[in-house]
Design a protein around this motif. Structure first.
Motif, PDB file in Angstrom:
ATOM      1  N   ALA A  88       0.821  -1.218   0.000  1.00 16.21           N
ATOM      2  CA  ALA A  88       0.000   0.000   0.000  1.00 16.21           C
ATOM      3  C   ALA A  88       0.853   1.266   0.000  1.00 16.21           C
ATOM      4  O   ALA A  88       0.509   2.257  -0.632  1.00 16.21           O
ATOM      5  N   VAL A  89       1.977   1.239   0.717  1.00 19.89           N
ATOM      6  CA  VAL A  89       2.780   2.447   0.914  1.00 19.89           C
ATOM      7  C   VAL A  89       3.817   2.650  -0.190  1.00 19.89           C
ATOM      8  O   VAL A  89       4.076   3.780  -0.609  1.00 19.89           O
ATOM      9  N   SER A  90       4.411   1.581  -0.680  1.00 14.40           N
ATOM     10  CA  SER A  90       5.549   1.727  -1.596  1.00 14.40           C
ATOM     11  C   SER A  90       5.228   2.490  -2.878  1.00 14.40           C
ATOM     12  O   SER A  90       6.022   3.354  -3.273  1.00 14.40           O
ATOM     13  N   PRO A  91       4.097   2.256  -3.555  1.00  9.99           N
ATOM     14  CA  PRO A  91       3.850   3.042  -4.770  1.00  9.99           C
ATOM     15  C   PRO A  91       3.710   4.540  -4.491  1.00  9.99           C
ATOM     16  O   PRO A  91       4.231   5.364  -5.242  1.00  9.99           O
ATOM     17  N   SER A  92       3.030   4.886  -3.408  1.00 13.29           N
ATOM     18  CA  SER A  92       2.858   6.303  -3.080  1.00 13.29           C
ATOM     19  C   SER A  92       4.182   6.962  -2.736  1.00 13.29           C
ATOM     20  O   SER A  92       4.449   8.097  -3.128  1.00 13.29           O
ATOM     21  N   LEU A  93       5.000   6.234  -2.005  1.00 17.15           N
ATOM     22  CA  LEU A  93       6.304   6.771  -1.639  1.00 17.15           C
ATOM     23  C   LEU A  93       7.182   6.941  -2.878  1.00 17.15           C
ATOM     24  O   LEU A  93       7.866   7.955  -3.030  1.00 17.15           O
ATOM     25  N   ALA A  94       7.140   5.965  -3.774  1.00 19.69           N
ATOM     26  CA  ALA A  94       7.949   6.057  -4.995  1.00 19.69           C
ATOM     27  C   ALA A  94       7.498   7.220  -5.877  1.00 19.69           C
ATOM     28  O   ALA A  94       8.327   7.947  -6.425  1.00 19.69           O
ATOM     29  N   VAL A  95       6.202   7.429  -5.987  1.00 20.43           N
ATOM     30  CA  VAL A  95       5.681   8.520  -6.812  1.00 20.43           C
ATOM     31  C   VAL A  95       6.038   9.869  -6.206  1.00 20.43           C
ATOM     32  O   VAL A  95       6.226  10.852  -6.920  1.00 20.43           O
ATOM     33  N   SER A  96       6.160   9.919  -4.876  1.00 18.40           N
ATOM     34  CA  SER A  96       6.473  11.188  -4.222  1.00 18.40           C
ATOM     35  C   SER A  96       7.955  11.546  -4.312  1.00 18.40           C
ATOM     36  O   SER A  96       8.351  12.625  -3.884  1.00 18.40           O
ATOM     37  N   LEU A  97       8.758  10.651  -4.865  1.00 19.87           N
ATOM     38  CA  LEU A  97      10.195  10.920  -4.994  1.00 19.87           C
ATOM     39  C   LEU A  97      10.388  12.127  -5.913  1.00 19.87           C
ATOM     40  O   LEU A  97      10.007  12.102  -7.078  1.00 19.87           O
ATOM     41  N   PRO A  98      10.958  13.199  -5.392  1.00 23.25           N
ATOM     42  CA  PRO A  98      11.147  14.394  -6.225  1.00 23.25           C
ATOM     43  C   PRO A  98      12.271  14.183  -7.239  1.00 23.25           C
ATOM     44  O   PRO A  98      13.039  13.228  -7.150  1.00 23.25           O
ATOM     45  N   GLU A  99      12.333  15.105  -8.193  1.00 18.76           N
ATOM     46  CA  GLU A  99      13.436  15.078  -9.154  1.00 18.76           C
ATOM     47  C   GLU A  99      14.748  15.208  -8.393  1.00 18.76           C
ATOM     48  O   GLU A  99      14.824  15.949  -7.410  1.00 18.76           O
ATOM     49  N   PRO A 100      15.790  14.509  -8.840  1.00 21.52           N
ATOM     50  CA  PRO A 100      17.083  14.670  -8.164  1.00 21.52           C
ATOM     51  C   PRO A 100      17.550  16.122  -8.249  1.00 21.52           C
ATOM     52  O   PRO A 100      17.359  16.784  -9.269  1.00 21.52           O
ATOM     53  N   PRO A 101      18.131  16.612  -7.181  1.00 22.77           N
ATOM     54  CA  PRO A 101      18.616  17.993  -7.202  1.00 22.77           C
ATOM     55  C   PRO A 101      19.738  18.176  -8.228  1.00 22.77           C
ATOM     56  O   PRO A 101      20.438  17.221  -8.558  1.00 22.77           O
ATOM     57  N   PRO A 102      19.905  19.393  -8.742  1.00 18.56           N
ATOM     58  CA  PRO A 102      20.996  19.655  -9.677  1.00 18.56           C
ATOM     59  C   PRO A 102      22.337  19.274  -9.043  1.00 18.56           C
ATOM     60  O   PRO A 102      22.571  19.491  -7.859  1.00 18.56           O
ATOM     61  N   GLY A 103      23.174  18.665  -9.845  1.00 16.34           N
ATOM     62  CA  GLY A 103      24.491  18.270  -9.370  1.00 16.34           C
ATOM     63  C   GLY A 103      24.543  16.872  -8.784  1.00 16.34           C
ATOM     64  O   GLY A 103      25.611  16.375  -8.445  1.00 16.34           O
ATOM     65  N   MET A 104      23.393  16.200  -8.675  1.00 14.83           N
ATOM     66  CA  MET A 104      23.356  14.843  -8.131  1.00 14.83           C
ATOM     67  C   MET A 104      24.039  13.868  -9.092  1.00 14.83           C
ATOM     68  O   MET A 104      24.687  12.923  -8.669  1.00 14.83           O
ATOM     69  N   PHE A 105      23.875  14.098 -10.386  1.00 13.60           N
ATOM     70  CA  PHE A 105      24.468  13.250 -11.416  1.00 13.60           C
ATOM     71  C   PHE A 105      25.372  14.103 -12.299  1.00 13.60           C
ATOM     72  O   PHE A 105      25.170  15.315 -12.406  1.00 13.60           O
ATOM     73  N   PRO A 106      26.338  13.499 -12.972  1.00 12.69           N
ATOM     74  CA  PRO A 106      27.199  14.266 -13.883  1.00 12.69           C
ATOM     75  C   PRO A 106      26.380  14.933 -14.988  1.00 12.69           C
ATOM     76  O   PRO A 106      25.295  14.472 -15.336  1.00 12.69           O
ATOM     77  N   ASP A 107      26.906  16.019 -15.539  1.00  9.42           N
ATOM     78  CA  ASP A 107      26.185  16.758 -16.580  1.00  9.42           C
ATOM     79  C   ASP A 107      25.879  15.915 -17.806  1.00  9.42           C
ATOM     80  O   ASP A 107      24.864  16.129 -18.462  1.00  9.42           O
ATOM     81  N   ASP A 108      26.739  14.946 -18.131  1.00  8.93           N
ATOM     82  CA  ASP A 108      26.523  14.134 -19.328  1.00  8.93           C
ATOM     83  C   ASP A 108      25.716  12.867 -19.038  1.00  8.93           C
ATOM     84  O   ASP A 108      25.596  11.993 -19.878  1.00  8.93           O
TER      85      ASP A 108
END
Length: 67
Positions: free
Chosen positions: A34-54
């Motif tokens: 019951a909880v996992s889909p809602s929690l996964a959908v609420s995951l925000p976009e990763p903040p800038p700089g979390m991943f390399p530019d390329d």
């Protein structure tokens, strides 16, 4: 820590804790289901700089089931 970074980190932590709970003996799997889909959908976009530019999020390996 930036507000977006904090939200992202908190949601990832909660998803990890939920996964660990699901593997425990006696875990309430109905709760996890019951909880996992809602929690996964609420995951925000990763903040800038979390991943390399390329970084290409669609450039990963093919998995069985991917069309």
């Amino acid at each position: 820590m930036c507000p977006d970074c904090e939200d992202f980190a908190r949601t990832v932590l909660l998803l990890g804790q939920l996964a660990l709970y699901a593997d425990m003996a006696g875990a309430d799997l109905d709760f996890v289901d019951a909880v996992s889909p809602s929690l996964a959908v609420s995951l925000p976009e990763p903040p800038p700089g979390m991943f390399p530019d390329d970084h290409d999020p669609d450039g990963g390996p093919d998995y069985s089931g991917d069309v």
